[in-house]
Scaffold this motif. Sequence first.
Motif, PDB file in Angstrom:
ATOM      1  N   GLU A  67       0.835  -1.198   0.000  1.00 34.81           N
ATOM      2  CA  GLU A  67       0.000   0.000   0.000  1.00 34.81           C
ATOM      3  C   GLU A  67       0.871   1.249   0.000  1.00 34.81           C
ATOM      4  OE1 GLU A  67      -0.390  -2.377   2.367  1.00 34.81           O
ATOM      5  OE2 GLU A  67      -2.295  -3.305   1.867  1.00 34.81           O
ATOM      6  N   GLY A  68       0.264   2.358  -0.363  1.00 34.98           N
ATOM      7  CA  GLY A  68       0.955   3.640  -0.313  1.00 34.98           C
ATOM      8  C   GLY A  68       0.826   4.266   1.066  1.00 34.98           C
ATOM      9  N   TYR A  69       1.598   5.335   1.289  1.00 32.96           N
ATOM     10  CA  TYR A  69       1.536   6.047   2.565  1.00 32.96           C
ATOM     11  C   TYR A  69       0.146   6.620   2.820  1.00 32.96           C
ATOM     12  CZ  TYR A  69       6.604   5.686   2.893  1.00 32.96           C
ATOM     13  OH  TYR A  69       7.884   5.213   2.995  1.00 32.96           O
ATOM     14  N   ASP A  70      -0.594   6.911   1.763  1.00 31.82           N
ATOM     15  CA  ASP A  70      -1.942   7.468   1.925  1.00 31.82           C
ATOM     16  C   ASP A  70      -2.855   6.520   2.691  1.00 31.82           C
ATOM     17  OD1 ASP A  70      -1.692   5.817  -0.416  1.00 31.82           O
ATOM     18  OD2 ASP A  70      -3.639   6.548  -1.096  1.00 31.82           O
ATOM     19  N   VAL A  71      -2.682   5.216   2.525  1.00 30.69           N
ATOM     20  CA  VAL A  71      -3.496   4.230   3.239  1.00 30.69           C
ATOM     21  C   VAL A  71      -3.192   4.297   4.739  1.00 30.69           C
ATOM     22  CG1 VAL A  71      -3.956   1.754   3.542  1.00 30.69           C
ATOM     23  CG2 VAL A  71      -3.665   2.708   1.238  1.00 30.69           C
ATOM     24  N   ILE A  72      -1.923   4.395   5.089  1.00 36.15           N
ATOM     25  CA  ILE A  72      -1.536   4.499   6.497  1.00 36.15           C
ATOM     26  C   ILE A  72      -2.122   5.771   7.103  1.00 36.15           C
ATOM     27  CG2 ILE A  72       0.404   4.689   8.105  1.00 36.15           C
ATOM     28  CD1 ILE A  72       2.118   3.269   5.923  1.00 36.15           C
ATOM     29  N   GLU A  73      -1.952   6.893   6.417  1.00 38.30           N
ATOM     30  CA  GLU A  73      -2.456   8.178   6.910  1.00 38.30           C
ATOM     31  C   GLU A  73      -3.972   8.144   7.094  1.00 38.30           C
ATOM     32  OE1 GLU A  73      -0.611  10.776   7.906  1.00 38.30           O
ATOM     33  OE2 GLU A  73       1.224   9.718   7.401  1.00 38.30           O
ATOM     34  N   LYS A  74      -4.668   7.523   6.171  1.00 40.11           N
ATOM     35  CA  LYS A  74      -6.130   7.423   6.250  1.00 40.11           C
ATOM     36  C   LYS A  74      -6.540   6.610   7.482  1.00 40.11           C
ATOM     37  CE  LYS A  74     -10.013   6.452   3.197  1.00 40.11           C
ATOM     38  NZ  LYS A  74     -10.380   5.915   1.887  1.00 40.11           N
TER      39      LYS A  74
ATOM     40  N   LEU B 234      -4.723   6.026  10.235  1.00 42.63           N
ATOM     41  CA  LEU B 234      -4.366   6.756  11.442  1.00 42.63           C
ATOM     42  C   LEU B 234      -5.327   7.910  11.707  1.00 42.63           C
ATOM     43  CD1 LEU B 234      -0.482   6.853  11.160  1.00 42.63           C
ATOM     44  CD2 LEU B 234      -1.854   5.543  12.795  1.00 42.63           C
ATOM     45  N   GLY B 235      -5.817   8.520  10.643  1.00 42.26           N
ATOM     46  CA  GLY B 235      -6.758   9.628  10.783  1.00 42.26           C
ATOM     47  C   GLY B 235      -8.075   9.231  11.410  1.00 42.26           C
ATOM     48  N   ARG B 236      -8.413   7.968  11.353  1.00 40.92           N
ATOM     49  CA  ARG B 236      -9.673   7.477  11.930  1.00 40.92           C
ATOM     50  C   ARG B 236      -9.571   7.214  13.431  1.00 40.92           C
ATOM     51  NH1 ARG B 236     -10.160   2.863   8.073  1.00 40.92           N
ATOM     52  NH2 ARG B 236     -10.015   3.933   6.114  1.00 40.92           N
ATOM     53  N   LEU B 237      -8.366   7.166  13.969  1.00 45.09           N
ATOM     54  CA  LEU B 237      -8.200   6.892  15.399  1.00 45.09           C
ATOM     55  C   LEU B 237      -8.641   8.081  16.229  1.00 45.09           C
ATOM     56  CD1 LEU B 237      -4.667   5.213  15.336  1.00 45.09           C
ATOM     57  CD2 LEU B 237      -6.887   4.081  15.446  1.00 45.09           C
ATOM     58  N   ASP B 238      -9.301   7.813  17.356  1.00 39.38           N
ATOM     59  CA  ASP B 238      -9.702   8.910  18.230  1.00 39.38           C
ATOM     60  C   ASP B 238      -8.937   8.914  19.548  1.00 39.38           C
ATOM     61  OD1 ASP B 238     -10.866   6.729  19.431  1.00 39.38           O
ATOM     62  OD2 ASP B 238     -12.920   7.436  19.225  1.00 39.38           O
ATOM     63  N   HIS B 239      -8.145   7.887  19.816  1.00 38.43           N
ATOM     64  CA  HIS B 239      -7.243   7.883  20.966  1.00 38.43           C
ATOM     65  C   HIS B 239      -6.104   6.896  20.689  1.00 38.43           C
ATOM     66  CE1 HIS B 239      -9.725   4.364  21.862  1.00 38.43           C
ATOM     67  NE2 HIS B 239      -8.758   3.948  22.650  1.00 38.43           N
ATOM     68  N   PHE B 240      -5.011   7.051  21.427  1.00 37.30           N
ATOM     69  CA  PHE B 240      -3.830   6.235  21.207  1.00 37.30           C
ATOM     70  C   PHE B 240      -3.414   5.576  22.511  1.00 37.30           C
ATOM     71  CE2 PHE B 240      -3.949   9.777  18.314  1.00 37.30           C
ATOM     72  CZ  PHE B 240      -3.745   9.178  17.082  1.00 37.30           C
ATOM     73  N   GLN B 241      -3.047   4.313  22.455  1.00 39.37           N
ATOM     74  CA  GLN B 241      -2.664   3.582  23.652  1.00 39.37           C
ATOM     75  C   GLN B 241      -1.187   3.204  23.642  1.00 39.37           C
ATOM     76  OE1 GLN B 241      -5.288   0.253  23.978  1.00 39.37           O
ATOM     77  NE2 GLN B 241      -7.084   1.511  24.271  1.00 39.37           N
ATOM     78  N   CYS B 242      -0.489   3.455  22.560  1.00 42.56           N
ATOM     79  CA  CYS B 242       0.890   2.994  22.454  1.00 42.56           C
ATOM     80  C   CYS B 242       1.748   4.039  21.749  1.00 42.56           C
ATOM     81  CB  CYS B 242       0.933   1.685  21.660  1.00 42.56           C
ATOM     82  SG  CYS B 242       2.591   1.071  21.374  1.00 42.56           S
ATOM     83  N   VAL B 243       2.929   4.275  22.272  1.00 39.09           N
ATOM     84  CA  VAL B 243       3.908   5.133  21.618  1.00 39.09           C
ATOM     85  C   VAL B 243       5.171   4.294  21.456  1.00 39.09           C
ATOM     86  CG1 VAL B 243       5.341   7.183  21.820  1.00 39.09           C
ATOM     87  CG2 VAL B 243       2.973   7.235  22.607  1.00 39.09           C
ATOM     88  N   ALA B 244       5.736   4.251  20.251  1.00 45.22           N
ATOM     89  CA  ALA B 244       6.939   3.455  20.002  1.00 45.22           C
ATOM     90  C   ALA B 244       8.071   4.365  19.569  1.00 45.22           C
ATOM     91  CB  ALA B 244       6.664   2.424  18.914  1.00 45.22           C
ATOM     92  N   SER B 245       9.269   4.059  20.006  1.00 50.11           N
ATOM     93  CA  SER B 245      10.463   4.757  19.571  1.00 50.11           C
ATOM     94  C   SER B 245      11.385   3.722  18.962  1.00 50.11           C
ATOM     95  CB  SER B 245      11.133   5.439  20.767  1.00 50.11           C
ATOM     96  OG  SER B 245      12.318   6.056  20.353  1.00 50.11           O
ATOM     97  N   LEU B 246      11.635   3.844  17.659  1.00 50.92           N
ATOM     98  CA  LEU B 246      12.390   2.839  16.937  1.00 50.92           C
ATOM     99  C   LEU B 246      13.630   3.440  16.317  1.00 50.92           C
ATOM    100  CD1 LEU B 246       9.329   1.334  15.097  1.00 50.92           C
ATOM    101  CD2 LEU B 246      10.380   0.468  17.179  1.00 50.92           C
TER     102      LEU B 246
END
Length: 117
Positions: free
Chosen positions: A71-78, A80-92
């Motif tokens: 998939e393209g980056y647009d799929v990821i952005e779309k 992520l845009g639907r999320l209303d809260h976040f439970q995880c933060v990753a540092s890679l």
Amino acid sequence: MMSVCPDTDDVVIVSGTTTPVIRLIDRYVVDEQERTWTGRHTDGNSYMFEANAGVTGLNYQRLKEIFYPNEGYDVIEKELGRLDHFQCVASLGSLLADEKAPLTKGASSSTRRCRIS
């Protein structure tokens, strides 16, 4: 940075291969702990007080290759845009434990602007 027409004390975050975080200031400042650097802005009257969040674009590219290889980056952005809260933060980092060389190409760039009070 010029494309967003920042004012003094604005912070500009440029998301690309790495992510510079720049505050436009009206005086020369030195960070005694050497975590940031200061350089002259192109307007000749201001300074750019800068830090860098690291290889965020390279990490984004790596995650895309693992989780969204077709998939393209647009799929990821779309998605992520639907999320209303976040439970995880990753540092890679940009290297996996068994890799011999870093990823050398970055993801697409975008610019975001925010105001410091």
